[in-house]
Design a protein around this motif. Structure first.
Motif, PDB file in Angstrom:
ATOM      1  N   ASN A   1       0.807  -1.225   0.000  1.00  0.00           N
ATOM      2  CA  ASN A   1       0.000   0.000   0.000  1.00  0.00           C
ATOM      3  C   ASN A   1       0.838   1.270   0.000  1.00  0.00           C
ATOM      4  O   ASN A   1       0.292   2.367   0.101  1.00  0.00           O
ATOM      5  N   ASN A   2       2.160   1.138  -0.049  1.00  0.00           N
ATOM      6  CA  ASN A   2       3.031   2.308  -0.046  1.00  0.00           C
ATOM      7  C   ASN A   2       2.891   3.114  -1.339  1.00  0.00           C
ATOM      8  O   ASN A   2       2.439   2.606  -2.372  1.00  0.00           O
ATOM      9  N   LEU A   3       3.320   4.360  -1.254  1.00  0.00           N
ATOM     10  CA  LEU A   3       3.577   5.163  -2.444  1.00  0.00           C
ATOM     11  C   LEU A   3       5.093   5.259  -2.586  1.00  0.00           C
ATOM     12  O   LEU A   3       5.771   5.668  -1.645  1.00  0.00           O
TER      13      LEU A   3
ATOM     14  N   LYS B   1       2.875  17.722  -7.440  1.00  0.00           N
ATOM     15  CA  LYS B   1       2.309  17.812  -8.785  1.00  0.00           C
ATOM     16  C   LYS B   1       2.973  16.827  -9.743  1.00  0.00           C
ATOM     17  O   LYS B   1       2.313  16.261 -10.627  1.00  0.00           O
ATOM     18  N   SER B   2       4.257  16.593  -9.572  1.00  0.00           N
ATOM     19  CA  SER B   2       4.940  15.646 -10.462  1.00  0.00           C
ATOM     20  C   SER B   2       4.566  14.212 -10.125  1.00  0.00           C
ATOM     21  O   SER B   2       4.424  13.370 -11.019  1.00  0.00           O
ATOM     22  N   ILE B   3       4.390  13.907  -8.847  1.00  0.00           N
ATOM     23  CA  ILE B   3       3.915  12.575  -8.458  1.00  0.00           C
ATOM     24  C   ILE B   3       2.558  12.299  -9.093  1.00  0.00           C
ATOM     25  O   ILE B   3       2.301  11.203  -9.614  1.00  0.00           O
TER      26      ILE B   3
ATOM     27  N   ARG C   1       7.597  15.016 -15.706  1.00  0.00           N
ATOM     28  CA  ARG C   1       8.826  14.608 -15.042  1.00  0.00           C
ATOM     29  C   ARG C   1       9.936  14.454 -16.070  1.00  0.00           C
ATOM     30  O   ARG C   1       9.714  13.948 -17.166  1.00  0.00           O
ATOM     31  N   THR C   2      11.143  14.854 -15.688  1.00  0.00           N
ATOM     32  CA  THR C   2      12.307  14.594 -16.533  1.00  0.00           C
ATOM     33  C   THR C   2      12.676  13.124 -16.462  1.00  0.00           C
ATOM     34  O   THR C   2      13.089  12.512 -17.453  1.00  0.00           O
TER      35      THR C   2
ATOM     36  N   PHE D   1      -3.797  14.220  -1.198  1.00  0.00           N
ATOM     37  CA  PHE D   1      -2.660  15.128  -1.246  1.00  0.00           C
ATOM     38  C   PHE D   1      -3.174  16.561  -1.114  1.00  0.00           C
ATOM     39  O   PHE D   1      -4.102  16.962  -1.831  1.00  0.00           O
ATOM     40  N   LEU D   2      -2.570  17.336  -0.220  1.00  0.00           N
ATOM     41  CA  LEU D   2      -2.983  18.723   0.002  1.00  0.00           C
ATOM     42  C   LEU D   2      -1.764  19.636  -0.097  1.00  0.00           C
ATOM     43  O   LEU D   2      -0.733  19.392   0.534  1.00  0.00           O
ATOM     44  N   ASP D   3      -1.902  20.695  -0.873  1.00  0.00           N
ATOM     45  CA  ASP D   3      -0.809  21.642  -1.091  1.00  0.00           C
ATOM     46  C   ASP D   3      -1.066  22.908  -0.270  1.00  0.00           C
ATOM     47  O   ASP D   3      -1.935  23.709  -0.615  1.00  0.00           O
TER      48      ASP D   3
END
Length: 250
Positions: free
Chosen positions: A3-5, A48-50, A56-57, A160-162
């Motif tokens: 269940n990890n990211l 945002k990249s996740i 992503r580069t 996810f919260l920014d």
């Protein structure tokens, strides 16, 4: 089931300038994880990249044991308030209803079941009395609670919260962090970009400390040390929190 990211070798560049440099880390599920670092460290860029909101580069992201592109319905995102068009002609309940769309599929519109779910999510964040208000009429703290309700209506495992506490009063912040802790205790996995170092120990279970590169990640005790904070912030850390109450900073 895993269940990890997991973030593996993530890099991001803007106009040839490196924003994130070969980041690899694992985020534990069912935790409140804070993303901290100085201004310009790449905290919002990491989120945002996740999530695939910016290119992503390099890098691979997996979540719940699969590529993150296969898990979009299980991930909810609450962006910064300045990214929201508050003049959009929609009421509070309508905003929360938007959270039901990802699981409806194309050409299906929300019906009675989705409306009931949206109402229950509004109730959970204590905002039912504002259901018919236009979103531009709300305070900053009220808006954040509505956006959290929208995330709940999505029935996502990860949220996810920014910078959810930016520009809101202390009372609203207290309500929101209490709500997020309750959601964690119910099994949600929550990742928050955060800037106030004084609150780190009270708010989070785990931390990701960035300054374009990964400085440290893990439990608060392991990450929130004088050595790591000096590496991330340099001498400016002395003028900031003095790592409020951190026993490792003595």
């Amino acid at each position: 089931m895993n269940n990890n990211l997991t973030v593996n070798d993530l890099s991001v560049a803007y106009q040839g300038k490196i924003a994130l440099d070969h980041i690899s880390l694992t985020v534990s599920p069912h935790k409140l994880t804070g993303v901290i670092g100085p201004n310009g460290a790449g905290k919002s860029t990491l989120l945002k990249s996740i999530l695939g909101l910016i290119p992503r580069t390099s890098g691979e992201i997996t979540c719940l044991g699969a590529p993150i592109t296969k898990q979009q319905k299980n991930i909810a995102y609450v962006g910064q308030r300045q990214d929201i068009d508050l003049s959009f002609p929609v009421d509070v309940l309508g905003v929360v209803m938007f959270g039901t769309y990802p699981k409806l599929g194309l050409f299906r519109r929300p019906k009675k079941n989705e409306a009931a779910l949206a109402w229950q999510c509004l109730k959970k964040v204590g905002m039912t009395e504002y259901a018919k208000n236009q979103i531009g009429e709300l305070s900053g703290g009220q808006l954040q609670r509505v956006f959290i309700a929208r995330a709940l209506a999505q029935e996502a495992d990860w949220i996810f919260l920014d910078e959810p506490f930016a520009g809101i009063d202390a009372t609203s912040e207290g309500i929101i962090i209490s709500l997020l802790k309750d959601l964690r205790d119910e099994g949600k996995s929550i990742v928050i970009v955060h800037h106030d170092l004084h609150k780190v120990r009270d708010y989070f279970d785990e931390l990701i400390l960035l300054n374009q590169q990964l400085i440290a990640s893990g439990t608060v005790d392991d990450v929130f040390t004088a050595e790591h904070m000096m590496r991330a912030y340099g001498d400016s850390i002395v003028d900031m929190a003095r790592i409020g109450g951190n026993r490792h900073a003595e």
